[in-house]
Design a protein around this motif. Structure first.
Motif, PDB file in Angstrom:
ATOM      1  N   HIS A 144       1.468   1.257  14.961  1.00 28.67           N
ATOM      2  CA  HIS A 144       2.896   1.549  15.026  1.00 28.67           C
ATOM      3  C   HIS A 144       3.490   1.981  13.679  1.00 28.67           C
ATOM      4  O   HIS A 144       4.069   3.067  13.584  1.00 28.67           O
ATOM      5  CB  HIS A 144       3.675   0.374  15.628  1.00 28.67           C
ATOM      6  CG  HIS A 144       5.100   0.740  15.927  1.00 28.67           C
ATOM      7  ND1 HIS A 144       5.459   1.568  16.979  1.00 28.67           N
ATOM      8  CD2 HIS A 144       6.250   0.437  15.281  1.00 28.67           C
ATOM      9  CE1 HIS A 144       6.777   1.745  16.966  1.00 28.67           C
ATOM     10  NE2 HIS A 144       7.272   1.074  15.953  1.00 28.67           N
ATOM     11  N   PRO A 145       3.351   1.189  12.640  1.00 29.78           N
ATOM     12  CA  PRO A 145       3.975   1.636  11.381  1.00 29.78           C
ATOM     13  C   PRO A 145       3.357   2.904  10.804  1.00 29.78           C
ATOM     14  O   PRO A 145       3.995   3.587  10.005  1.00 29.78           O
ATOM     15  CB  PRO A 145       3.766   0.445  10.436  1.00 29.78           C
ATOM     16  CG  PRO A 145       2.636  -0.340  11.025  1.00 29.78           C
ATOM     17  CD  PRO A 145       2.737  -0.151  12.512  1.00 29.78           C
ATOM     18  N   LEU A 146       2.151   3.227  11.193  1.00 30.47           N
ATOM     19  CA  LEU A 146       1.496   4.421  10.631  1.00 30.47           C
ATOM     20  C   LEU A 146       1.504   5.607  11.597  1.00 30.47           C
ATOM     21  O   LEU A 146       0.818   6.591  11.367  1.00 30.47           O
ATOM     22  CB  LEU A 146       0.043   4.086  10.249  1.00 30.47           C
ATOM     23  CG  LEU A 146      -0.123   3.318   8.942  1.00 30.47           C
ATOM     24  CD1 LEU A 146      -1.553   2.837   8.776  1.00 30.47           C
ATOM     25  CD2 LEU A 146       0.285   4.181   7.750  1.00 30.47           C
ATOM     26  N   LEU A 178      17.801  12.295   3.942  1.00 35.71           N
ATOM     27  CA  LEU A 178      17.851  10.864   3.675  1.00 35.71           C
ATOM     28  C   LEU A 178      16.664  10.160   4.324  1.00 35.71           C
ATOM     29  O   LEU A 178      16.718   9.774   5.499  1.00 35.71           O
ATOM     30  CB  LEU A 178      19.164  10.279   4.205  1.00 35.71           C
ATOM     31  CG  LEU A 178      20.447  10.850   3.576  1.00 35.71           C
ATOM     32  CD1 LEU A 178      21.676  10.309   4.310  1.00 35.71           C
ATOM     33  CD2 LEU A 178      20.533  10.519   2.096  1.00 35.71           C
ATOM     34  N   ALA A 179      15.604   9.955   3.563  1.00 38.80           N
ATOM     35  CA  ALA A 179      14.436   9.244   4.082  1.00 38.80           C
ATOM     36  C   ALA A 179      14.638   7.745   3.891  1.00 38.80           C
ATOM     37  O   ALA A 179      15.292   7.303   2.942  1.00 38.80           O
ATOM     38  CB  ALA A 179      13.176   9.701   3.347  1.00 38.80           C
ATOM     39  N   GLY A 180      14.046   6.963   4.798  1.00 39.80           N
ATOM     40  CA  GLY A 180      14.160   5.503   4.645  1.00 39.80           C
ATOM     41  C   GLY A 180      14.314   4.842   5.993  1.00 39.80           C
ATOM     42  O   GLY A 180      14.351   5.499   7.037  1.00 39.80           O
ATOM     43  N   TYR A 227      10.333  -4.513   5.823  1.00 39.08           N
ATOM     44  CA  TYR A 227       9.546  -3.462   6.489  1.00 39.08           C
ATOM     45  C   TYR A 227       8.487  -2.851   5.554  1.00 39.08           C
ATOM     46  O   TYR A 227       8.610  -2.886   4.341  1.00 39.08           O
ATOM     47  CB  TYR A 227      10.432  -2.329   7.037  1.00 39.08           C
ATOM     48  CG  TYR A 227      11.693  -2.810   7.655  1.00 39.08           C
ATOM     49  CD1 TYR A 227      11.663  -3.542   8.852  1.00 39.08           C
ATOM     50  CD2 TYR A 227      12.913  -2.582   7.045  1.00 39.08           C
ATOM     51  CE1 TYR A 227      12.840  -4.017   9.418  1.00 39.08           C
ATOM     52  CE2 TYR A 227      14.087  -3.049   7.608  1.00 39.08           C
ATOM     53  CZ  TYR A 227      14.054  -3.779   8.788  1.00 39.08           C
ATOM     54  OH  TYR A 227      15.205  -4.230   9.317  1.00 39.08           O
ATOM     55  N   ARG A 228       7.494  -2.289   6.192  1.00 33.92           N
ATOM     56  CA  ARG A 228       6.416  -1.676   5.409  1.00 33.92           C
ATOM     57  C   ARG A 228       6.826  -0.307   4.879  1.00 33.92           C
ATOM     58  O   ARG A 228       6.377   0.132   3.852  1.00 33.92           O
ATOM     59  CB  ARG A 228       5.167  -1.515   6.280  1.00 33.92           C
ATOM     60  CG  ARG A 228       4.317  -2.748   6.378  1.00 33.92           C
ATOM     61  CD  ARG A 228       2.869  -2.382   6.651  1.00 33.92           C
ATOM     62  NE  ARG A 228       2.025  -3.561   6.750  1.00 33.92           N
ATOM     63  CZ  ARG A 228       1.868  -4.289   7.839  1.00 33.92           C
ATOM     64  NH1 ARG A 228       2.534  -3.979   8.946  1.00 33.92           N
ATOM     65  NH2 ARG A 228       1.057  -5.336   7.831  1.00 33.92           N
ATOM     66  N   GLN A 229       7.642   0.411   5.642  1.00 31.90           N
ATOM     67  CA  GLN A 229       8.231   1.667   5.167  1.00 31.90           C
ATOM     68  C   GLN A 229       7.226   2.717   4.725  1.00 31.90           C
ATOM     69  O   GLN A 229       7.415   3.409   3.729  1.00 31.90           O
ATOM     70  CB  GLN A 229       9.207   1.354   4.022  1.00 31.90           C
ATOM     71  CG  GLN A 229      10.302   0.440   4.494  1.00 31.90           C
ATOM     72  CD  GLN A 229      11.050  -0.185   3.331  1.00 31.90           C
ATOM     73  OE1 GLN A 229      10.474  -0.877   2.502  1.00 31.90           O
ATOM     74  NE2 GLN A 229      12.330   0.081   3.265  1.00 31.90           N
ATOM     75  N   GLN A 233       0.797  -1.236   0.000  1.00 30.35           N
ATOM     76  CA  GLN A 233       0.000   0.000   0.000  1.00 30.35           C
ATOM     77  C   GLN A 233       0.825   1.279   0.000  1.00 30.35           C
ATOM     78  O   GLN A 233       0.490   2.258   0.662  1.00 30.35           O
ATOM     79  CB  GLN A 233      -0.942   0.008   1.221  1.00 30.35           C
ATOM     80  CG  GLN A 233      -1.883  -1.165   1.169  1.00 30.35           C
ATOM     81  CD  GLN A 233      -2.553  -1.403   2.496  1.00 30.35           C
ATOM     82  OE1 GLN A 233      -1.880  -1.685   3.484  1.00 30.35           O
ATOM     83  NE2 GLN A 233      -3.855  -1.316   2.510  1.00 30.35           N
ATOM     84  N   TRP A 234       1.901   1.265  -0.767  1.00 26.14           N
ATOM     85  CA  TRP A 234       2.697   2.487  -0.858  1.00 26.14           C
ATOM     86  C   TRP A 234       1.950   3.568  -1.641  1.00 26.14           C
ATOM     87  O   TRP A 234       2.154   4.748  -1.405  1.00 26.14           O
ATOM     88  CB  TRP A 234       4.063   2.175  -1.463  1.00 26.14           C
ATOM     89  CG  TRP A 234       4.949   1.490  -0.471  1.00 26.14           C
ATOM     90  CD1 TRP A 234       4.960   1.664   0.878  1.00 26.14           C
ATOM     91  CD2 TRP A 234       5.968   0.528  -0.744  1.00 26.14           C
ATOM     92  NE1 TRP A 234       5.921   0.876   1.471  1.00 26.14           N
ATOM     93  CE2 TRP A 234       6.559   0.170   0.496  1.00 26.14           C
ATOM     94  CE3 TRP A 234       6.458  -0.070  -1.903  1.00 26.14           C
ATOM     95  CZ2 TRP A 234       7.598  -0.750   0.595  1.00 26.14           C
ATOM     96  CZ3 TRP A 234       7.492  -0.981  -1.818  1.00 26.14           C
ATOM     97  CH2 TRP A 234       8.054  -1.321  -0.560  1.00 26.14           C
TER      98      TRP A 234
END
Lengths: 146, 146, 146, 146, 146, 146, 146, 146
Positions: A118-120, B7-9, B89-91, A91-92
């Motif tokens: 958490h990830p959001l 630097l995003a990531g 990771y979902r990132q 879902q990027w």
């Protein structure tokens, strides 16, 4: 006064259709717009219009030209953006659409199960509203329209 | 003239440090900024500053206030944003940072393995540059600075 | 106070170098930036960084990612844009750079031989200043710096 | 919901009229706007309104005031800009209109024969969509309107 | 921290020079910029750079290209704009510079004798500060710098 | 598609009414807006709404609140601004309205007798179109609407 | 890299001075700017510069011209705004400064005792960070600068 | 042409309803929008939609998400904002709404009793119009619509 709402999120089930029906039943003056919901058509559209591409990367790139065109046009017309995240898929695109909405100054309603908090968390902190179901997003719009 | 690069990531390995060293070895006048790289500190910072929160959701929300503050300040000062995606990771933060960069008019260099071309196709199509390794992103900046 | 000037235009002769020397001789505090002036490198850069592309169209597309990155970064930092048109070449990049400068609110100095007045009339009418030689563009900047 | 589309490009044949007819046959709710399509009137309009000018340069400049006024007004109202490039003519106006559209944040559909890929590579890379015929541009809009 | 101040207004006496001296005596860290103060040079500059023009209207138009270039560059760098109106001259340039400053979001200090309050009432109401002498404008800046 | 046109300029004769009639006779779909045309009402409005003010300066200031409110609301809705200058009056409001239109990115049609070319040269150079009579301004709009 | 921080809030005690000292002790590269901290001078400044006003309302209005000028200049240069609310005073200026910071896209750190959570809930929800003491605001900046 | 007016201010009496009736009686083509006027509903809405929150602070925070969503959507559509301050309540929301309106470039009509001139002097100085009663604000809109 009608509101135009862009529905960002995955296109693997019929959540948009359910939301449209619910809005209609509640008599809310909302026009919903969103991405192409036919998943295969969304992936094929680049080659349908531009013809065969050299490989899968370029095929994807071609498709994304048309999908992005669609998103940009409707999001610019939207008064609000609803972005739905679920347990499945990366879902990027949803994250991209949600973030572009934020950066364009469009109010964002983030819908995500609590399990994804958490990830959001950074996106949630920037959203105007965070809820857990599409119906709650509709509650928010109904409140605006009261 | 120096360039400021955000630097995003993900913050789970030392890719930023390697990039900094490489830039230095190549003599490139670049100042790198980015998120908090100590992962635990990034998750704890809300409670460190604001005190104990009622539950995990609110703990995350508190942390994200400070992480977002950091990102906003440095991204506004950046000339270019590099966003790195990997297999793990979902990132969604990366997608958010990349998209906000796009919407702010900051040039975006997207770094992703070819294997991710499909889920990232829409973001790739909006980026200024798409490459597969951080070193290639540095090549791009070196070219700008020639 | 120094001015940063972006030099848009063809990269087939050394007009930028002459302008730099002239500015230096006149003691003008100007920093010039511009596109990659090594024409072959400008065409090759996509494959140099990203590797071999499927065909000439994609090769060009890859190169343009890096050339556009360079243009965007420096043009955003520029106080003024000088755009030089000549009798040769189609120079759509020059027209693109000049127009983007206009739309970004950067003052534009258009340099074109009188013989091109007809095809460039709409661009000329939007430019801040229209002259016929790069040296006259420098006269304009010297006047600003008086 | 109707879309307003600005048609940038040469005014030497009837491609706009064909596009209008095709859109109508396909039932697409699109309003097309564009420059003055009567070429002589476009060149004469300055002297028609302002009277005789001192020479050809000033005659062109006078005409361009009115042509630019027209372009600005309609482009500001447009949801999308289609820019058509062909083998003939310098078409700097087309490049200017396309670039101003980009800089105003209007989605741009670039139409150009594959033979022009090299001189247009930087513009292509910035466009939202790149196709080879006006009909393909209409396909893109039809996809947005699905 | 230094302030950059643009001094809009007539160029027929030495009010800018007096203001510069006063600021220096008071030790205020202010860099003043403004239009060309040599009136003849301001009127001649078009023909000096572009050569003889067909008539007085075009001569004026040529001069204004360079005067506007100068104004735009320095006004964009300014933190504050001071606009001085007096009893003499039409001073439409001053009104234009003041208004553009307002519309660009630059704080405006309007200086006018009380006798002009009626014709300037709408501009005064939009200015950040309205005073009667240049020295009072300097008082305002000194207050900001306290 | 209708155009909204703001008519800036003096309010001492009926030039706006003539323009409205002419547009109607020519069948042009234009909605005209502008300042309060009843001069006494324009001067009195501050005290009419807010009550007696301490002196003439404050009386003017009060009136200008309402006149500026009116101008801002209609100018923000306008597609084009026409600014008329004549031999009489100082017309700083006209210069202010014209300049704010420019800075807001509204296309500006400047109407001025040739005799005023010198004092208005800088404003003329920034306008989209410069003509000598209101009827010519209408010709320009008719051309846009062709 | 230094950060510029604007300190909005009441001017009745020395919280700004304490914050400056604390930042210095912690070695944080921060430049603090803010309103005039001498309360009487802040109220008097209008009459000090412009002379005696007709009554208390106009005296206040005159003072606010200079106070607003100061705020605008420094807030435009700020990277972050800290807004402190306390139990005492109406503090509408603080609310105004905080809100303008938000609307300008400046990150806002809201400092308020928990007892004020109800009346400030809408502002809190828009702030980037909400804490209860100035020292916590400094913690946030220290985290950004890590 | 209709005007959309956002009514910021306390929600403890029926001043909005009176204004609506007065506008109707005067035949003014105005659409009024504003916050939720049912005070309890405004405080409860967070828990109504999102469910029980951990404590009063989080309950307020949840409510403010929906109240801010409502304000943002309608304020973005508004042509003018009226902000009413009275003797009672802290009214920081009003100050916030008024300031955001200013920063978004919306014309602001500030309504406040003369007794509040001191604490509101900085906000008053930035407003487009300052009056003492809602009916005077309506007079101002009637004047705009004449």
């Amino acid at each position: 006064m009608e509101l135009i709402v862009y529905l960002a999120g995955q296109i693997h089930d019929d959540w948009r259709e359910k939301l449209r029906q619910s809005a209609e039943q509640r008599g809310l003056p909302i026009i919903f717009k969103g991405p192409q919901e036919d998943h295969d058509r969304s992936d094929d559209i680049g080659e349908v219009i531009k013809g065969k591409q050299p490989n899968a990367v370029f095929r994807d790139q071609a498709a994304s030209e048309f999908n992005n065109l669609r998103t940009r046009i409707w999001m610019q017309k939207a008064d609000v953006v609803i972005a739905l995240f679920g347990e499945k898929y990366r879902q990027w695109n949803t994250a991209m659409d949600a973030s572009i909405a934020l950066a364009m100054g469009k109010p964002l309603i983030l819908v995500r199960p609590e399990s994804l908090h958490h990830p959001l968390k950074e996106l949630a902190q920037r959203a105007q509203v965070v809820v857990e179901t599409p119906e709650q997003a509709l509650d928010a719009l109904a409140y605006v329209l009261e």
